[in-house]
Motif scaffolding. Structure first.
Motif: not given
Length: 235
Positions: A97-105
């Motif tokens: 589904g549409n992801l709100q936010e993916v954080i790449c540290c």
């Protein structure tokens, strides 16, 4: 014949609508995630999207550290990027589904397990970590002297900013922080230098310089984080 043509158009239209509804968008950002330095990473870092063994997008465009990738079929994907230590990091994500936010540290560190000077210390041995930071409006010098007395490690911290010295017996988490710092510092030899501020690090063991690293990336600020964690102040 007209009826058949109309039915075909309806089926094609339905198929297209169904297909478009199955496509999803991922939204994310490249970010520094460590305490004291959290926030979007504005550096120009290559970010790729992989599905299976295929690279779907070789270089995802970012704006102020943020990115959007539309038109993805559901499934398992991998985001691949370089961290601030010039190590390749992979982050798996399941697109359903549409992801709100993916954080790449980008400040996540892949531990190299490299042996460190502090781990090799024997009773009576001494290590000095010298630091200097030069920029357009500052020149700060600092040092950490570490001595092993019996089974204890005693560290003395000095900074030219306030011309004071702090001394403490290192706890287990302090020693772990120094080990991680040294491994990260060694890795910083491989990064780019494009900042007006340059940090200089030197390790001296038994009066002999054994490691010198110059960091002109403005990405790491490892000494600041180390001294905050161990001595609770700024350089």
């Amino acid at each position: 014949m007209k009826i058949i043509s109309s039915l075909l158009l309806i089926l094609i239209s339905f198929s297209l609508q169904s297909s478009s509804q199955d496509l999803f968008t991922i939204k994310g950002r490249l970010s520094t995630c460590r305490p004291y330095r959290a926030g979007n990473d504005f550096g120009e870092r290559q970010l790729s999207l992989i599905k299976g063994k295929d690279t779907i997008i070789k270089n995802i465009k970012t704006s102020m550290g943020e990115f959007v990738v539309p038109g993805l079929q559901p499934g398992q994907y991998t985001l691949r990027f370089l961290n601030i230590f010039n190590q390749e990091v992979k982050k798996s994500l399941l697109v359903m589904g549409n992801l709100q936010e993916v954080i790449c540290c980008t400040d996540s560190f892949i531990d190299t397990k490299r042996p460190t000077f502090i781990e090799k210390m024997s009773a009576g041995s001494k290590i000095m970590l010298s630091f200097e930071s030069l920029g357009c409006f500052h020149d700060v010098k600092s040092s950490i002297d570490i001595e092993k007395k019996n089974s204890k490690l005693i560290a003395s911290f000095y900074s030219s900013r306030d011309n004071k010295k702090k001394t403490k017996v290192l706890a287990k988490h302090d020693i772990e922080a120094l080990i991680l710092f040294e491994r990260q510092l060694f890795q910083m030899k491989n990064v780019r230098e494009d900042c007006t501020t340059v940090d200089y690090y030197t390790y001296t063991v038994a009066g002999k310089s054994v490691l010198s690293v110059t960091d002109g990336s403005c990405d790491w600020n490892g000494y600041l984080l180390l001294t905050k964690e161990i001595f609770g102040g700024e350089i």
